[in-house]
Design an enzyme around this catalytic site. Structure first.
Site, short mmCIF file in Angstrom:
data_model
loop_
_atom_site.label_atom_id
_atom_site.label_comp_id
_atom_site.label_asym_id
_atom_site.label_seq_id
_atom_site.Cartn_x
_atom_site.Cartn_y
_atom_site.Cartn_z
N TYR A 157 0.83 -1.21 0.00
CA TYR A 157 0.00 0.00 0.00
C TYR A 157 0.86 1.26 0.00
O TYR A 157 0.63 2.19 -0.78
CB TYR A 157 -0.92 -0.02 1.23
CG TYR A 157 -1.85 1.15 1.33
CD1 TYR A 157 -2.82 1.40 0.36
CD2 TYR A 157 -1.77 2.02 2.41
CE1 TYR A 157 -3.69 2.48 0.47
CE2 TYR A 157 -2.63 3.10 2.54
CZ TYR A 157 -3.59 3.31 1.56
OH TYR A 157 -4.44 4.39 1.67
N SER A 158 1.89 1.30 0.85
CA SER A 158 2.77 2.46 0.92
C SER A 158 3.49 2.70 -0.40
O SER A 158 3.65 3.83 -0.85
CB SER A 158 3.79 2.30 2.04
OG SER A 158 3.16 2.27 3.30
#
Length: 249
Positions: A157-158
């Site tokens: 996600y990051s």
């Protein structure tokens, strides 16, 4: 007879506008006088409810289904905004998805789906925005404060949101001379339905205690930041990532 021109109504597209931060942004921008096109992927009932809320308050809104990673559907979303309201001044790209897992255990099919929405989807929406936003307009993308916080299990996600930040900075410079701003809002832990999924009370309490303000953010907190960046008052802010997280370092 007065020759003074009537101020042009501003028009906003909000992707992911059916729930959470996107839904709150729809309400806030409509209250600020924008006609709003509510983009949604699958939550038709919630998108229509957002439209009804706006129109009941005297505003203008319409819901349009569009997969943000599909360039044809996104083009049709922008077409609708222009056909209904005459142009586009603000694009808020809040649509996205989350997938959490340690890097060693990543399901690569989930990774592909995440990148399709978060990375390709942002490029598709940014491309249409760059082509169609009127002068004085604004594109606001969404990142996450987790890019800087580097929480375990947030690698995929990051990384996807790091790509969003990079694209946002580049596009701000590519639009030199167009009088269009491009910024990204990076919320910290925010009390949305998506945030609470899969978290026990201990985890939620720990995350809420991290900011010096000692609480979770709310969708209203984030929508207020978006509304500022979308407004003439925020037009001198350009090419920035605004970490709206209550002071988490």
């Amino acid at each position: 007879m007065s020759t003074q021109e009537t101020p042009r109504s501003r028009v906003a597209i909000v992707t992911g506008g059916s729930r959470g931060i996107g839904r709150e942004t729809v309400t806030r921008l409509a209250a600020d006088g924008h006609a709003v096109v509510v983009g949604y992927a699958g939550n038709r009932d919630q998108a229509e409810a957002a439209v009804k809320e706006v129109t009941a308050a005297g505003g203008r809104a319409v819901a349009v289904r569009a997969d943000v990673a599909d360039e044809r559907q996104v083009a049709e979303l922008f077409d609708t905004a222009e056909a209904e309201y005459g142009g586009i001044d603000v694009v808020v790209h809040s649509a996205g998805r989350t997938y959490l897992a340690p890097v060693a255990d990543l399901d690569l099919a989930e990774l592909d789906a995440l990148y399709r929405t978060n990375v390709r989807g942002t490029f598709v929406v940014a491309q249409q925005s760059a082509r169609r936003l009127r002068g004085g307009g604004a594109l606001i993308t969404f990142s996450t404060s987790v890019v800087g916080l580097a929480f375990p299990r947030y690698g995929a996600y990051s990384a996807s949101k790091g790509a969003v930040e990079a694209l946002t900075m580049v596009l701000a410079r590519e639009l030199r001379g167009r009088d269009i701003t491009v910024n990204s809002v990076a919320p910290g832990p925010t009390a949305t339905e998506l945030f609470f999924q899969g978290k026990d009370e201990e985890t939620v309490a720990r995350l809420a205690a991290q900011p010096p303000l000692e609480r979770l953010g709310t969708p209203t907190d984030i929508a207020n930041v978006v509304a500022f960046l979308a407004s003439p008052a925020g037009h001198w802010v350009n090419g920035q990532v605004v970490r709206a997280n209550g002071g988490i370092i």
